[in-house]
Design a protein around this motif. Structure first.
Motif, PDB file in Angstrom:
ATOM      1  N   ALA A  49       0.824  -1.213   0.000  1.00 37.95           N
ATOM      2  CA  ALA A  49       0.000   0.000   0.000  1.00 37.95           C
ATOM      3  C   ALA A  49       0.858   1.263   0.000  1.00 37.95           C
ATOM      4  CB  ALA A  49      -0.933  -0.001   1.208  1.00 37.95           C
ATOM      5  N   GLU A  50       0.348   2.309  -0.637  1.00 37.48           N
ATOM      6  CA  GLU A  50       1.016   3.602  -0.706  1.00 37.48           C
ATOM      7  C   GLU A  50       0.119   4.672  -0.080  1.00 37.48           C
ATOM      8  OE1 GLU A  50       3.567   4.259  -4.462  1.00 37.48           O
ATOM      9  OE2 GLU A  50       1.829   3.150  -5.174  1.00 37.48           O
ATOM     10  N   PRO A  51       0.260   4.920   1.207  1.00 35.54           N
ATOM     11  CA  PRO A  51      -0.571   5.938   1.839  1.00 35.54           C
ATOM     12  C   PRO A  51      -0.254   7.329   1.297  1.00 35.54           C
ATOM     13  CG  PRO A  51       1.181   5.231   3.320  1.00 35.54           C
ATOM     14  CD  PRO A  51       1.216   4.305   2.157  1.00 35.54           C
ATOM     15  N   THR A  52      -1.280   8.156   1.135  1.00 34.45           N
ATOM     16  CA  THR A  52      -1.070   9.539   0.705  1.00 34.45           C
ATOM     17  C   THR A  52      -0.691  10.390   1.914  1.00 34.45           C
ATOM     18  OG1 THR A  52      -3.365  10.187   1.096  1.00 34.45           O
ATOM     19  CG2 THR A  52      -2.838   9.224  -1.073  1.00 34.45           C
ATOM     20  N   ILE A  53      -0.217  11.595   1.657  1.00 31.72           N
ATOM     21  CA  ILE A  53       0.156  12.471   2.765  1.00 31.72           C
ATOM     22  C   ILE A  53      -1.083  12.854   3.578  1.00 31.72           C
ATOM     23  CG2 ILE A  53      -0.032  14.624   1.455  1.00 31.72           C
ATOM     24  CD1 ILE A  53       2.646  13.722   4.117  1.00 31.72           C
ATOM     25  N   GLU A  54      -2.249  12.956   2.917  1.00 33.19           N
ATOM     26  CA  GLU A  54      -3.490  13.260   3.629  1.00 33.19           C
ATOM     27  C   GLU A  54      -3.871  12.109   4.556  1.00 33.19           C
ATOM     28  OE1 GLU A  54      -3.102  15.682   0.070  1.00 33.19           O
ATOM     29  OE2 GLU A  54      -3.175  13.481   0.291  1.00 33.19           O
ATOM     30  N   GLU A  55      -3.741  10.889   4.051  1.00 35.17           N
ATOM     31  CA  GLU A  55      -4.017   9.718   4.882  1.00 35.17           C
ATOM     32  C   GLU A  55      -3.032   9.635   6.047  1.00 35.17           C
ATOM     33  OE1 GLU A  55      -5.802   6.614   1.522  1.00 35.17           O
ATOM     34  OE2 GLU A  55      -3.644   6.724   1.885  1.00 35.17           O
ATOM     35  N   ALA A  56      -1.796  10.026   5.782  1.00 34.82           N
ATOM     36  CA  ALA A  56      -0.776   9.980   6.834  1.00 34.82           C
ATOM     37  C   ALA A  56      -1.159  10.878   8.008  1.00 34.82           C
ATOM     38  CB  ALA A  56       0.579  10.404   6.262  1.00 34.82           C
ATOM     39  N   HIS A  57      -1.572  12.094   7.717  1.00 37.59           N
ATOM     40  CA  HIS A  57      -1.967  13.014   8.785  1.00 37.59           C
ATOM     41  C   HIS A  57      -3.174  12.467   9.553  1.00 37.59           C
ATOM     42  CE1 HIS A  57       0.835  16.232   8.052  1.00 37.59           C
ATOM     43  NE2 HIS A  57       0.511  16.299   6.769  1.00 37.59           N
ATOM     44  N   ASP A  58      -4.136  11.918   8.818  1.00 35.32           N
ATOM     45  CA  ASP A  58      -5.350  11.396   9.447  1.00 35.32           C
ATOM     46  C   ASP A  58      -5.025  10.211  10.347  1.00 35.32           C
ATOM     47  OD1 ASP A  58      -8.110  11.479   9.885  1.00 35.32           O
ATOM     48  OD2 ASP A  58      -8.503   9.969   8.354  1.00 35.32           O
ATOM     49  N   ILE A  59      -4.168   9.317   9.869  1.00 33.65           N
ATOM     50  CA  ILE A  59      -3.801   8.130  10.645  1.00 33.65           C
ATOM     51  C   ILE A  59      -3.073   8.525  11.921  1.00 33.65           C
ATOM     52  CG2 ILE A  59      -2.250   6.123  10.657  1.00 33.65           C
ATOM     53  CD1 ILE A  59      -3.055   5.710   7.691  1.00 33.65           C
ATOM     54  N   PHE A  60      -2.164   9.486  11.836  1.00 35.70           N
ATOM     55  CA  PHE A  60      -1.452   9.914  13.035  1.00 35.70           C
ATOM     56  C   PHE A  60      -2.379  10.583  14.043  1.00 35.70           C
ATOM     57  CE2 PHE A  60       2.715   9.256  11.008  1.00 35.70           C
ATOM     58  CZ  PHE A  60       3.412   8.754  12.102  1.00 35.70           C
ATOM     59  N   GLU A  61      -3.379  11.315  13.568  1.00 34.64           N
ATOM     60  CA  GLU A  61      -4.356  11.915  14.479  1.00 34.64           C
ATOM     61  C   GLU A  61      -5.137  10.836  15.217  1.00 34.64           C
ATOM     62  OE1 GLU A  61      -6.895  14.815  12.724  1.00 34.64           O
ATOM     63  OE2 GLU A  61      -5.230  16.006  11.910  1.00 34.64           O
ATOM     64  N   MET A  62      -5.565   9.819  14.487  1.00 37.57           N
ATOM     65  CA  MET A  62      -6.292   8.720  15.112  1.00 37.57           C
ATOM     66  C   MET A  62      -5.396   7.964  16.091  1.00 37.57           C
ATOM     67  SD  MET A  62      -9.306   8.951  13.963  1.00 37.57           S
ATOM     68  CE  MET A  62      -8.978  10.720  13.941  1.00 37.57           C
ATOM     69  N   ARG A  63      -4.130   7.838  15.737  1.00 34.49           N
ATOM     70  CA  ARG A  63      -3.194   7.130  16.615  1.00 34.49           C
ATOM     71  C   ARG A  63      -2.988   7.901  17.921  1.00 34.49           C
ATOM     72  NH1 ARG A  63       2.880   4.778  15.100  1.00 34.49           N
ATOM     73  NH2 ARG A  63       3.294   3.955  17.197  1.00 34.49           N
ATOM     74  N   GLN A  64      -2.949   9.218  17.830  1.00 34.93           N
ATOM     75  CA  GLN A  64      -2.822  10.029  19.049  1.00 34.93           C
ATOM     76  C   GLN A  64      -3.969   9.717  20.014  1.00 34.93           C
ATOM     77  OE1 GLN A  64      -0.469  11.954  20.045  1.00 34.93           O
ATOM     78  NE2 GLN A  64       0.598  12.901  18.332  1.00 34.93           N
ATOM     79  N   CYS A  65      -5.173   9.649  19.471  1.00 28.62           N
ATOM     80  CA  CYS A  65      -6.347   9.374  20.313  1.00 28.62           C
ATOM     81  C   CYS A  65      -6.259   7.993  20.949  1.00 28.62           C
ATOM     82  CB  CYS A  65      -7.625   9.485  19.480  1.00 28.62           C
ATOM     83  SG  CYS A  65      -7.959  11.131  18.827  1.00 28.62           S
ATOM     84  N   LEU A  66      -5.945   6.990  20.142  1.00 30.24           N
ATOM     85  CA  LEU A  66      -5.893   5.623  20.638  1.00 30.24           C
ATOM     86  C   LEU A  66      -4.813   5.433  21.693  1.00 30.24           C
ATOM     87  CD1 LEU A  66      -6.321   3.477  17.388  1.00 30.24           C
ATOM     88  CD2 LEU A  66      -7.840   3.473  19.369  1.00 30.24           C
ATOM     89  N   GLU A  67      -3.622   5.917  21.394  1.00 28.78           N
ATOM     90  CA  GLU A  67      -2.503   5.646  22.309  1.00 28.78           C
ATOM     91  C   GLU A  67      -2.533   6.543  23.541  1.00 28.78           C
ATOM     92  OE1 GLU A  67       0.998   3.841  21.209  1.00 28.78           O
ATOM     93  OE2 GLU A  67       0.757   4.230  19.060  1.00 28.78           O
ATOM     94  N   GLY A  68      -3.200   7.687  23.433  1.00 30.15           N
ATOM     95  CA  GLY A  68      -3.420   8.482  24.643  1.00 30.15           C
ATOM     96  C   GLY A  68      -4.303   7.721  25.619  1.00 30.15           C
ATOM     97  N   GLU A  69      -5.335   7.066  25.076  1.00 28.50           N
ATOM     98  CA  GLU A  69      -6.222   6.241  25.909  1.00 28.50           C
ATOM     99  C   GLU A  69      -5.473   5.054  26.495  1.00 28.50           C
ATOM    100  OE1 GLU A  69      -9.572   4.602  27.792  1.00 28.50           O
ATOM    101  OE2 GLU A  69      -9.097   6.637  27.086  1.00 28.50           O
ATOM    102  N   VAL A  70      -4.575   4.455  25.700  1.00 23.74           N
ATOM    103  CA  VAL A  70      -3.799   3.306  26.168  1.00 23.74           C
ATOM    104  C   VAL A  70      -2.985   3.658  27.412  1.00 23.74           C
ATOM    105  CG1 VAL A  70      -1.797   1.851  25.626  1.00 23.74           C
ATOM    106  CG2 VAL A  70      -3.646   2.064  23.976  1.00 23.74           C
ATOM    107  N   VAL A  71      -2.203   4.734  27.346  1.00 26.19           N
ATOM    108  CA  VAL A  71      -1.321   5.054  28.484  1.00 26.19           C
ATOM    109  C   VAL A  71      -2.111   5.515  29.700  1.00 26.19           C
ATOM    110  CG1 VAL A  71       0.708   5.488  27.072  1.00 26.19           C
ATOM    111  CG2 VAL A  71      -0.850   7.383  27.567  1.00 26.19           C
ATOM    112  N   ARG A  72      -3.245   6.175  29.473  1.00 25.49           N
ATOM    113  CA  ARG A  72      -4.078   6.577  30.612  1.00 25.49           C
ATOM    114  C   ARG A  72      -4.636   5.352  31.330  1.00 25.49           C
ATOM    115  NH1 ARG A  72      -5.001  11.898  31.142  1.00 25.49           N
ATOM    116  NH2 ARG A  72      -4.604  13.255  29.341  1.00 25.49           N
ATOM    117  N   ARG A  73      -5.036   4.358  30.579  1.00 24.31           N
ATOM    118  CA  ARG A  73      -5.533   3.124  31.195  1.00 24.31           C
ATOM    119  C   ARG A  73      -4.427   2.429  31.983  1.00 24.31           C
ATOM    120  NH1 ARG A  73      -9.966  -0.290  27.682  1.00 24.31           N
ATOM    121  NH2 ARG A  73     -11.257   1.468  27.010  1.00 24.31           N
ATOM    122  N   LEU A  74      -3.241   2.385  31.399  1.00 23.66           N
ATOM    123  CA  LEU A  74      -2.124   1.718  32.075  1.00 23.66           C
ATOM    124  C   LEU A  74      -1.755   2.423  33.378  1.00 23.66           C
ATOM    125  CD1 LEU A  74       0.206   0.851  29.055  1.00 23.66           C
ATOM    126  CD2 LEU A  74      -1.237  -0.710  30.371  1.00 23.66           C
TER     127      LEU A  74
END
Length: 235
Positions: free
Chosen positions: A74-99
């Motif tokens: 797969a070849e992610p676009t730069i727009e997809e890259a920004h969107d994926i990193f934003e979603m990752r921020q949300c997910l991993e912020g929740e992960v460390v708070r739970r831990l």
């Protein structure tokens, strides 16, 4: 019939594992073609079994599987890259708070063990270093005890590896290890706000180290690359 399908699915696992690891470790770059016949010959399996593995990778966003055009990384676009990193921020912020709300002893022990592997790998194997960096984040999610959270983090971390492979100047393993240590320290102190801040800074750093111009995809001998991964999986 069901038994035959089950056997076919089982036989596709080594193919899937090898392809996935080769993509995550950036041995197979975004855009590289993945011919079913060549992959089948490498693993000594049918094209049907290879297709099962490719379909699974396609569902995870690691492979583009298009009718009459075959499969490619797969070849992610730069727009997809920004969107994926934003979603990752949300997910991993929740992960460390739970831990940070859990007993820190077993969590920190597991993370420290993984961090030691990352430190030991510095300057020795860029591919392994890349994989371990992603697995640190997957381990964080698994330690929450939430299968759903672990699944989504696993998938989004894999997608981010593609982004780094396509856009990043170079993988900064040393920087990543230092930032991982800061995250562990915050979790050890049960400081959810600090852990989330460290995670945000870490992921922002990974994103900021990316280029806006993708690298040219060089010709790859897929069979040679995957033969190395097939041997690793059989060890």
């Amino acid at each position: 019939m069901v038994e035959t399908m089950h056997k076919s699915s089982n036989r596709s696992v080594p193919v899937y594992d090898s392809l996935r690891q080769a993509i995550i470790e950036q041995a197979l770059k975004p855009g590289v073609k993945l011919p079913e016949d060549s992959i089948g010959e490498t693993f000594g399996v049918s094209r049907t079994i290879v297709r099962n593995a490719l379909v699974r990778l396609d569902s995870e966003g690691l492979v583009d599987l298009r009718p009459n055009r075959g499969a490619s990384v797969a070849e992610p676009t730069i727009e997809e890259a920004h969107d994926i990193f934003e979603m990752r921020q949300c997910l991993e912020g929740e992960v460390v708070r739970r831990l940070c709300g859990m007993d820190p002893a077993p969590v920190v022990k597991a993370l420290d063990t993984h961090l030691a592997e990352e430190q030991e790998c510095l300057g020795k194997s860029a591919a392994r270093s890349i994989r371990l960096a992603g697995e640190f984040h997957i381990l964080l999610a698994e330690l929450t005890g939430s299968p759903i959270l672990a699944k989504y983090v696993n998938e989004i971390v894999s997608r981010c590896s593609l982004i780094v492979a396509r856009f990043a100047v170079a993988h900064s393993a040393e920087c990543g290890v230092e930032e991982h240590a800061e995250i562990i320290a915050a979790i050890a102190n049960g400081d959810g706000d600090r852990a989330a801040t460290c995670m945000f800074s870490h992921l922002r750093g990974v994103q900021d180290r990316a280029l806006l111009e993708p690298e040219d995809v060089r010709a790859e001998n897929v069979a040679d690359i995957l033969s190395r991964y097939r041997l690793q999986m059989s060890d």
